[in-house]
Design a protein around this motif. Structure first.
Motif, PDB file in Angstrom:
ATOM      1  N   UNK A   1      39.307 126.637  44.837  1.00 17.30           N
ATOM      2  CA  UNK A   1      39.330 127.796  45.740  1.00 17.30           C
ATOM      3  C   UNK A   1      40.739 128.372  45.855  1.00 17.30           C
ATOM      4  N   UNK A   2      41.733 127.497  45.855  1.00 16.40           N
ATOM      5  CA  UNK A   2      43.138 127.941  45.921  1.00 16.40           C
ATOM      6  C   UNK A   2      43.478 128.751  44.673  1.00 16.40           C
ATOM      7  N   UNK A   3      43.042 128.261  43.502  1.00 16.15           N
ATOM      8  CA  UNK A   3      43.319 128.989  42.260  1.00 16.15           C
ATOM      9  C   UNK A   3      42.611 130.355  42.269  1.00 16.15           C
ATOM     10  N   UNK A   4      41.399 130.408  42.834  1.00 14.64           N
ATOM     11  CA  UNK A   4      40.676 131.700  42.912  1.00 14.64           C
ATOM     12  C   UNK A   4      41.481 132.692  43.749  1.00 14.64           C
ATOM     13  N   UNK A   5      42.018 132.208  44.869  1.00 18.12           N
ATOM     14  CA  UNK A   5      42.818 133.080  45.750  1.00 18.12           C
ATOM     15  C   UNK A   5      44.093 133.523  45.042  1.00 18.12           C
ATOM     16  N   UNK A   6      44.707 132.609  44.276  1.00 10.90           N
ATOM     17  CA  UNK A   6      45.942 132.971  43.555  1.00 10.90           C
ATOM     18  C   UNK A   6      45.649 134.050  42.511  1.00 10.90           C
ATOM     19  N   UNK A   7      44.495 133.928  41.856  1.00 13.30           N
ATOM     20  CA  UNK A   7      44.112 134.931  40.851  1.00 13.30           C
ATOM     21  C   UNK A   7      43.958 136.296  41.541  1.00 13.30           C
ATOM     22  N   UNK A   8      43.340 136.286  42.745  1.00 11.17           N
ATOM     23  CA  UNK A   8      43.180 137.540  43.511  1.00 11.17           C
ATOM     24  C   UNK A   8      44.544 138.131  43.834  1.00 11.17           C
ATOM     25  N   UNK A   9      45.454 137.279  44.313  1.00  4.82           N
ATOM     26  CA  UNK A   9      46.795 137.766  44.696  1.00  4.82           C
ATOM     27  C   UNK A   9      47.528 138.321  43.475  1.00  4.82           C
ATOM     28  N   UNK A  10      47.307 137.687  42.307  1.00  2.00           N
ATOM     29  CA  UNK A  10      47.916 138.183  41.068  1.00  2.00           C
ATOM     30  C   UNK A  10      47.331 139.552  40.708  1.00  2.00           C
ATOM     31  N   UNK A  11      46.001 139.668  40.785  1.00  2.30           N
ATOM     32  CA  UNK A  11      45.345 140.934  40.410  1.00  2.30           C
ATOM     33  C   UNK A  11      45.720 142.061  41.375  1.00  2.30           C
ATOM     34  N   UNK A  12      46.019 141.693  42.634  1.00  5.64           N
ATOM     35  CA  UNK A  12      46.435 142.697  43.623  1.00  5.64           C
ATOM     36  C   UNK A  12      47.927 143.020  43.507  1.00  5.64           C
ATOM     37  N   UNK A  13      48.600 142.389  42.551  1.00  7.09           N
ATOM     38  CA  UNK A  13      50.023 142.692  42.336  1.00  7.09           C
ATOM     39  C   UNK A  13      50.966 142.008  43.322  1.00  7.09           C
ATOM     40  N   UNK A  14      50.446 141.014  44.065  1.00  4.14           N
ATOM     41  CA  UNK A  14      51.296 140.343  45.057  1.00  4.14           C
ATOM     42  C   UNK A  14      52.181 139.280  44.394  1.00  4.14           C
ATOM     43  N   UNK A  15      51.648 138.608  43.395  1.00  2.00           N
ATOM     44  CA  UNK A  15      52.435 137.561  42.721  1.00  2.00           C
ATOM     45  C   UNK A  15      52.422 137.758  41.209  1.00  2.00           C
ATOM     46  N   UNK A  16      53.454 137.169  40.588  1.00  2.00           N
ATOM     47  CA  UNK A  16      53.664 137.364  39.153  1.00  2.00           C
ATOM     48  C   UNK A  16      53.969 135.990  38.543  1.00  2.00           C
ATOM     49  N   UNK A  17      53.264 135.640  37.499  1.00  3.41           N
ATOM     50  CA  UNK A  17      53.456 134.321  36.880  1.00  3.41           C
ATOM     51  C   UNK A  17      54.369 134.379  35.651  1.00  3.41           C
TER      52      UNK A  17
END
Ligand code: GLP
Length: 241
Positions: free
Chosen positions: A42-58
């Protein structure tokens, strides 16, 4: 230790993802220690959302996974390599060369373990280590024992762990009996640790981790000695606290 009790699995996952995201925003070149199991999905799903929303960058993130089954090929859907790709890496912009997972198919186990430790040090150490916990309080695949294993090493899995993890395999006989795991020393060297647990099956393990004596019989109890640990649990996992 800071303990945060979430109402349910989804809230636990959101809070965990936000903590990881804060680390990534503060330091876009962070070295993340990552975990497998059902808990962090579930944490990884949320991180993917935050990435797609442009909040985080890997793009400048480096990752080191805790463990991998021994002698299970990477393309086996139960390998942790496969798990990480399916649940996180294939959905974000992390560089393939920045992903590190112990190689369960290595020819020389001692060299693999030493090289893994060396790579963590060369990357500057782990900034934030994400952990799940086994029903028997194992972290990574550090099983209860007579002493704390310090570095990355080959582990003989406990019957309880094999039984618990058999739910992902066709039969209990298909579960590997060995794994390569970062040691307790490798985990304790991380600058911050984030431990997640969900469900009543983890209530005893969380109670012993937080309140019990520090003993290798409860591997996660060593976290009491770490200066920066956050534990996020849902109500059921917190029920004995
Ligand atoms: C495996 C992993 C651990 C994980 C544990 C709990 O044994 N090696 O890192 O914490 O399972 O898994 P779950 O989250 O599915 O309960």
């Amino acid at each position: 230790m800071r303990i945060i009790v979430a109402n349910d699995y989804d809230e636990m996952s959101r809070k965990a993802a936000h903590l990881i995201a804060s680390q990534m925003i503060l330091n876009p070149e962070s070295v993340l220690g990552l975990a497998t199991g059902s808990t962090p999905i579930g944490t990884y799903k949320e991180l993917i959302k935050l990435y797609k929303d442009g909040v985080i960058d890997f793009s400048k993130i480096k990752s080191f996974n805790l463990d991998e089954y021994f002698e299970l090929p990477k393309d086996n859907p139960q390998s942790y390599d496969y798990f990480m790709k399916a649940n996180l890496f294939n959905h974000v912009n992390i560089g393939e060369e920045d992903i590190n997972i112990p190689n369960g198919m290595c020819e020389n186990i001692e060299r693999e373990c030493n090289d893994y430790e060396k790579k963590i040090i060369e990357a500057g150490g782990i900034d934030l280590q994400l952990l799940g916990i086994g029903r028997n309080s194992h972290i990574g695949f550090n099983e209860p024992g007579e002493h704390f294993e310090t570095n990355t090493h080959l582990v003989q899995l406990d019957e309880d762990t094999i039984e618990a993890n058999s739910r992902f395999f066709d039969s209990v006989d298909d579960v590997p009996t060995k794994a390569i795991s970062m040691g307790i020393g490798s985990i304790m060297k991380a600058k911050k640790i984030l431990l997640l647990a969900s469900g009543a099956g983890k209530a005893d393990a969380i109670y012993d981790t937080v309140n019990g004596p520090i003993t290798p019989k409860v591997p996660a109890s060593i976290l009491q000695l770490h200066p920066d640990v956050v534990i996020i649990v849902d109500k059921e996992a917190a029920s004995r606290l």
